[in-house]
Each structure stands twice: as structure tokens, then as C-alpha cells.
Enzyme design. Structure first.
Site, mmCIF file in Angstrom:
data_model
loop_
_atom_site.group_PDB
_atom_site.id
_atom_site.type_symbol
_atom_site.label_atom_id
_atom_site.label_comp_id
_atom_site.label_asym_id
_atom_site.label_seq_id
_atom_site.Cartn_x
_atom_site.Cartn_y
_atom_site.Cartn_z
ATOM 1 C CG HIS A 106 -2.133 -0.908 1.052
ATOM 2 N ND1 HIS A 106 -3.131 -0.597 1.253
ATOM 3 C CD2 HIS A 106 -2.183 -1.941 0.324
ATOM 4 C CE1 HIS A 106 -4.129 -1.623 1.051
ATOM 5 N NE2 HIS A 106 -3.443 -2.516 0.460
ATOM 6 C CG HIS A 267 -5.113 -11.336 -2.206
ATOM 7 N ND1 HIS A 267 -5.886 -11.006 -3.128
ATOM 8 C CD2 HIS A 267 -4.650 -10.164 -1.691
ATOM 9 C CE1 HIS A 267 -6.270 -9.562 -3.221
ATOM 10 N NE2 HIS A 267 -5.581 -9.061 -2.250
#
Length: 726
Positions: A106, A267
Site C-alpha cells: 500500500h 493474497h
């Protein structure tokens, strides 16, 4: 309303009347000038990140400090931290790997290739708005977990580098082999104000994917890093998310394969958190009360942490080994059938309906659950192009590992510029096309070589305007955000820059300079182009009666066409360059705002920008040879005529048409048109801040100062990409 009696009464009690009442009496309080004039030109963007905000002082040398770092000792400490679960924020499955990977992702994922802004290069995740973005919930905890390590190693490691290195170590400690790590990200000490995050006034406002191509925005919703994990505007439809995913990752400079690798790799480890309704979550760090000490999103749901944690509101665990690298993401994606369901917080997600309970609970070893996926995870199965790549990765885990390693490295280093800026023992040797690689220098001109080249350029028949224009065209592509562009490499002579409309006049000088290079047999074209600007400026100063030496640092090299990613370099083509009075489109911003934008990309201050524009005008460096802003009868002479005549009240300015882009300056007495100008010219008389600077250069005693300031700013631009000189 106060009366004289009120004042007398408070005075009698010994209380100052001006210290009464509920008005904000602090510095900066009250209605601001931007409240009154919201469209006021943002000249302040050119004053960011000065030494006044830097507690380390102007003599601090991060590269020097980093060289003292016990790098592998730091990595060892990070590895230990990963499994040292803290009661105030317990680790899922006893590991913070997923949290640190998300923190690094992020931080880097805000990068936008369209304008080079965003990214992890300056540790902006510490500041608003990013520290309080809805997509960054709980990353305040990740940064706080890192504090003891940052405290231990001090200034030898920047926060910006530490965020990314922590993500790398998290991957490595989970069994993944990363591509490498380049340090060199220097911290800043205040938020970046120049990044346009969008016009929306509410978090998570949806944007159409097509709109992203028209603006320098990275995400499909305000406050997200890339796309809404529940699908566009919470649609819950995996296939509908494909366009949004492509647009967002494309804006980060990623192709389809890199996109699939990054989503799947990100993920493979960790989980999302949605134990209960998000209404239980308190204010973000910027809005949290002072006693929270920079932390936010305090939750009243259960314990608020661990099994009760709420971050996105989604409750998804993708793989059965969430702390160890695997290919289970793809195996689960294609092995099971997926049914739409909702998290305990009510967010849309998918569950493997035909799967056994094989996913371990993060805090209770006796519990298992079925595999779950985000809406956007399933896009990798149902979009035809993404599905082809995903199946290839399913059947070839090594190809997936290699793709993710390279894509992760690209993601986390995309805004660092050329590889020459990387430092540390784990910098990969391989040159990558997105790094805009350059060949190694093979020759550095001697002082006599430079003298000979200057004579050859001066005798070439090129005018001052042509010499200055070609040098500016080469150097002014630099972007301070991602350190791309600049004169080194002489890519002005390559595609696509050679064909840009803004360079049409400037490149006419290239054949002459290429001939000089060929005859010299040694010097690079890149050096000769910059040296042409030196000759032009020195000739112009001499014509103004000043003997000026323009500093020149040789050592540039010439890039090859195969070292130049045409598609990525197309993004450097300016939609406006006010220094050359160029504007390609009228549907974005104002001309003067785009001038500020360009100056900020060139890391210029307001005085530097002002001096350069004034000098470029009198040197006749407009992109098309027009007379707009050329407020002088002595074109090619480095005078302060631009400022003198701009501020002369003998002239009255009127727009030539309703667009108010071009103007005529008429003599107030005769009505004769004396000059023409663009908004990029008149702003130096209109804007109060820029006029204050222009008045300095227009003064009768300012000519020599103006020339010196112009030369200093000129040399700065020519050397913006000379990281070897640092």
C-alpha cells in the site's frame, strides 16, 4: 455585539477582552485565503520539503549514513519481529507477514505512471491523507510495530526504506525468494501537497475506469489503493471488475501478467479482517483523539483486536498455509466452485461451496473454515485474458514465483528512478527496461575537449534560441516524482520524444549537433546537447554585457532505442510546458496551474521558475517560435526585459477571444498592439506572489542578479538526472 461597557467591565476584572470567547486564536486559524479564493494558484507547491521542515538538517547525507548500517543485522531483527506477537495487536497465526506485506504494497501502490507521483519513495504513508485512507486501516499498527527497530537503527535506515524492506523480509521469512532490494528512499517530513488524489469529497466515491485514463489517478475509488474488492461500486460481480483492475494496475505501469502475479502473490499470505460491523470502528489516525497518539480505528467490537479485529470489513483467508508461500491461491481458485456470501461485517465476498474446511483459524487451532475469496480475486478466473495467465501459473508454480518476484520488485522500486540510485548489498545486477537503463560511460571529455566542442557549437550556425531550445527539450522531461526523464541518455534523439509536437522546432538542431558529435568521435550526444545550452546562455549573457560562465558537468551517455520503452516514455510527453509557451489540451486545468505543475516536477522554487520563464522568453525559446511573452526588442539577449515590460503600466492587456488563453498588450495612449502573451506569461503580473518575485527582477538594479539566478536555475534543470554527481 460587544459594547464599550463590555470592554470596560472585562478590563475592570483584570481580564483581556481579546482573550475571551470561543474563536480560534491560534496561528493559521480562522478563514484562510484559500477559503475565500478556492481557485487561488498553488504557488505554495513549489515550497514543499524545505530544510525548515527537516530535523536532520541540510548537511545530512542518507547514503553515507546507510553505508554504516548493519544491513543483515537489521534483516535479522525484522525476521524476529515477524513472530513476536504483541498483545495490543496480536499477530494472525503468530506472524505479522501478511500485515507487513500489505504495508509495503500500500505504500508503493499509490504510484501513478501518468505523472510519476505517489509511491513509496518518501515514506508518505506516515502522513495524511495516506495514513488515514480507508484502504490503509490498521497499517498504523504495522508502522508502530516497526518503531523499536527504527529507533534502534536511527537515521541509518529511512522509514521509506524500512517499510519496503519489512515487506521483503516478510516474504522471505514465509519461504519466498525475492528478486532483490534497493535502498535509497529518503524520508520527507511533511505530506506531499502536489499529489492530486481526486476531486471527490467523500471516501470511497466510485470512479468509472474510463475516467482514470483522463486524470492522474491511481484507484477506482477515492481512498483505495487500487479497486474495490467487492467489485466496482460494490457490484459483487467478478467479471465487471476486470476493466477497473486493468485501468488501475495499468496506471501503475503493470501489464496483465504482472497484475495477475501481484494480486495472487499478495493474497497468498495473510488475511482480511471483518469480524463485525464496521460501525464499531472509531476515527482514523488524523481524526482520532490526542491520547491515541497517532493510532486510529479503535474498535469497540469485542476486544477490538485479534479474532475481533475489523479492518476492511471483509473476512477472507485465501490459502491453507497463510504464513507460508504456496501455489494454493491458484489451486483453490480453480478447484472449487464459488458462491457469493457476506462477511460478518456485511461485505460481499465468496466462499468455496464444495470445499472442506481446510483453512486454519488465525487464533484458535481447533477451528477450521472453508476457503474464501474476494470478488476481485475471482476476476482472475472469469476474465478470459486473466484466466489464461492464471491457469499458466496454476500449472507452472515456478513461472508464478518468477513473475511475482519481478512484479513485486517493480512495484516497490518503480518510483526510484534509474538503478544508479539504488544502494545496498541486495541490488539486482540485471538491468530492467522500466528502470530506463543507460550504458556505462566510456569517455569523459577533458577540459580541452569541452573548449573545442563549445567552439564547434558556437560556429555551427545555430542561433541562441535554437541552442537553448534543444537543451531545454532534452532536460525538461525530468519528473521529480519518479526520477524519470532528463538529459542523460539523449533520448530526445530517439522515439518517441523526437516526434513530440512540443519538440518539433527543437529537434531541428539535432542533425547539426549529431554532426559535431561524429566529428569529435568521443563525446556523447547527451553532453553535446547540454553543452549547446551552455553556449547559448553564455552568448546571450555576453550580448547583454555580462561575462558569465555556465557550469557544465560532463559524463552523460547516450541511450539506445532498445533501452527505451516507447509506451512508458510517451507518458513523459507534456500536455503543457509553460516554459516554452506550449499547451496541447485546453480541457485540463488552467495554463498557469499547469506551469506550476511542470515547475514542481522539475523541483523548482517560485523564484527559479520565474527566472527561467523570463529568460526563456527573451531568448526566443517558445516551442513554435511565436512572439507570445517575448517582451523585448532584443531577442537572444539575456535581459530582464520580460519583467520590465510586463509590469509597465503603459500597456493594457485584453484577451484575443473568449477562451482567454492569448492576450494583446496595447499602448494605452495609441492603442497599438505592442506585445502578445499567454496566461503563462501574464500570471507573473497577475498572481500576487509571482508578481512580488517579478518586481525584484524588473528593478533597475536587478539585471545582473537576474542573469545569475537564471544561470543557476538553468544548470539545476540540466543536472536534475545526474545522480552520479550527488
Amino acid at each position: 455585539m460587544s459594547t464599550s461597557d463590555d470592554i470596560h467591565n472585562t478590563t475592570a476584572t483584570g481580564k483581556c477582552p481579546f482573550h475571551q470567547g470561543g474563536h480560534d486564536q491560534s496561528a493559521g486559524g480562522g478563514t484562510t485565503t484559500r477559503d475565500w479564493w478556492p481557485n487561488q494558484l498553488r504557488v505554495d507547491l513549489l515550497n514543499q520539503h524545505s530544510n525548515r521542515s527537516n530535523p536532520l538538517g541540510e548537511d545530512f547525507d542518507y547514503r553515507k549514513e546507510f553505508s554504516k548500517l548493519d544491513y543483515y543485522g537489521l534483516k535479522k531483527d525484522l525476521k524476529a519481529l515477524l513472530t513476536e506477537s504483541q498483545p495490543w495487536w496480536p499477530a494472525d497465526w503468530g506472524s505479522y507477514a501478511g500485515l507487513f506485506i500489505r504495508m509495503a504494497w500500500h505504500g508503493a501502490g499509490t504510484y501513478r505512471s501518468i505523472d510519476g507521483r505517489g509511491g513509496a519513495g518518501r515514506g508518505q504513508q506516515r502522513f495524511a491523507p495516506l495514513n488515514s485512507w480507508p484502504d490503509n486501516v490498521s497499517l498504523d499498527k504495522a508502522r508502530r510495530l516497526l518503531w523499536p527497530i527504527k529507533q534502534k537503527y536511527g537515521q541509518k535506515i529511512s522509514w521509506a526504506d524500512l517499510f519496503i524492506l519489512a515487506g521483503n523480509v516478510a516474504l522471505e521469512n514465509s519461504g519466498f525468494r525475492t528478486f532483490g532490494f534497493g535502498a535509497g528512499r529518503e524520508d520527507v517530513w511533511e505530506p506531499d501537497l502536489d499529489v492530486n488524489w481526486g476531486d471527490e469529497k467523500a471516501w470511497l466515491t466510485h470512479r468509472h475506469p474510463e475516467a482514470l485514463a483522463k486524470a492522474p489517478l491511481g484507484a477506482t475509488e477515492m481512498g483505495l489503493i487500487y479497486v474495490n474488492p467487492e467489485g466496482p461500486d460494490h457490484s459483487g460481480e467478478p467479471l465487471s471488475a476486470a476493466a477497473a483492475i486493468r485501468a488501475t494496475f495499468g496506471n501503475m505501469g503493470m501489464n496483465d501478467e504482472e497484475t495477475v502475479a501481484l494480486i495472487a502473490g499478495g493474497h497468498t499470505l495473510g488475511k482480511t479482517h471483518g469480524a463485525g460491523p464496521t460501525s464499531n470502528v472509531g476515527p482514523d489516525p488524523e481524526a482520532a483523539p490526542i491520547e491515541e497518539q497517532g493510532l486510529g480505528w479503535a474498535s469497540t467490537y469485542g476486544s477490538g483486536v485479534g479474532a475481533d479485529a475489523i479492518t476492511s470489513g471483509l473476512e477472507v483467508v485465501w490459502t491453507q498455509t497463510p504464513t507460508q508461500w504456496s501455489n494454493y491461491f491458484f489451486e483453490n481458485l480453480f478447484k472449487y466452485e464459488w458462491v457469493q456470501t457476506r462477511s460478518p461485517a456485511g461485505a460481499i465476498q465468496f466462499e468455496a461451496v464444495d470445499a472442506p474446511e481446510i483453512i486454519p483459524d488465525p487464533f484458535d487451532p481447533s477451528k477450521k473454515r472453508k476457503p474464501t475469496m474476494l470478488v476481485t480475486d475471482l476476476t482472475l478466473r472469469f476474465d478470459p485474458e486473466f484466466e489464461k495467465i492464471s491457469r499458466r501459473f496454476l500449472n507452472d508454480p515456478q513461472a508464478f514465483n518468477e513473475a511475482f518476484a519481478r512484479a513485486w520488485f517493480k512495484l516497490t522500486h518503480r518510483d526510484m528512478g534509474p538503478k544508479s540510485r539504488y544502494i545496498g548489498p541486495e541490488v539486482p545486477k540485471e538491468d530492467l527496461i522500466w528502470q530506463d537503463p543507460l550504458p556505462q560511460p566510456i569517455y569523459n571529455p577533458t577540459e580541452q575537449d569541452i573548449i573545442d566542442l563549445k567552439f564547434a557549437i558556437a560556429d555551427s550556425g545555430l542561433s541562441v534560441s535554437e541552442l537553448v531550445s534543444v537543451a531545454w527539450a532534452s532536460a525538461s522531461t525530468f519528473r521529480g516524482g519518479d526520477k524519470r526523464g532528463g538529459a542523460n541518455g539523449a533520448r530526445l534523439a530517439l522515439m518517441p520524444q523526437r516526434d513530440w509536437d512540443v519538440n518539433a522546432a527543437a529537434v531541428r538542431a539535432l542533425p547539426v549537433l549529431e554532426k559535431i558529435q561524429k566529428e569529435s568521435g568521443k563525446a556523447s550526444l547527451a553532453d553535446i546537447i547540454v553543452l549547446a545550452g551552455v553556449v547559448g546562455v553564455e552568448k546571450a549573457a555576453s550580448a547583454a554585457g555580462l561575462s558569465i560562465h555556465v557550469p557544465f558537468a560532463p559524463g552523460r551517455v547516450d541511450a539506445r532505442q532498445d533501452q527505451t520503452d516507447i509506451e512508458m516514455f510517451e507518458l513523459l510527453e507534456p500536455i503543457a510546458d509553460g516554459f516554452r509557451n506550449y499547451r496541447a489540451r485546453l480541457d485540463v486545468s488552467t495554463t498557469e496551474s499547469l506551469l506550476i505543475d511542470k515547475a514542481q516536477q522539475l523541483t523548482l522554487t517560485a523564484p527559479e521558475m520565474t527566472a527561467l520563464v523570463g529568460g526563456m522568453r527573451v531568448l526566443g525559446a517558445n516551442f513554435d517560435g511565436s512572439k507570445n511573452g517575448v517582451f523585448t526588442d532584443r531577442v537572444g539577449v539575456l535581459s530582464n526585459d520580460f519583467f520590465v515590460n510586463l509590469l509597465d503600466m503603459r500597456y493594457e492587456w485584453k484577451a484575443t477571444d473568449e477562451s482567454k488563453e492569448l492576450f494583446e498588450g496595447r499602448d494605452r495612449e495609441t492603442g497599438e498592439v505592442k506585445y502578445t502573451a499567454s496566461r503563462a506569461d501574464l500570471v507573473f503580473g497577475s498572481n500576487s506572489v509571482l508578481r512580488a518575485v517579478a518586481e525584484v527582477y524588473a528593478s533597475s538594479d536587478a539585471h545582473e542578479k537576474f542573469v545569475k539566478d537564471f544561470v543557476a536555475a538553468w544548470v539545476k534543470v540540466m543536472n536534475l538526472d545526474r545522480f552520479d554527481l550527488l
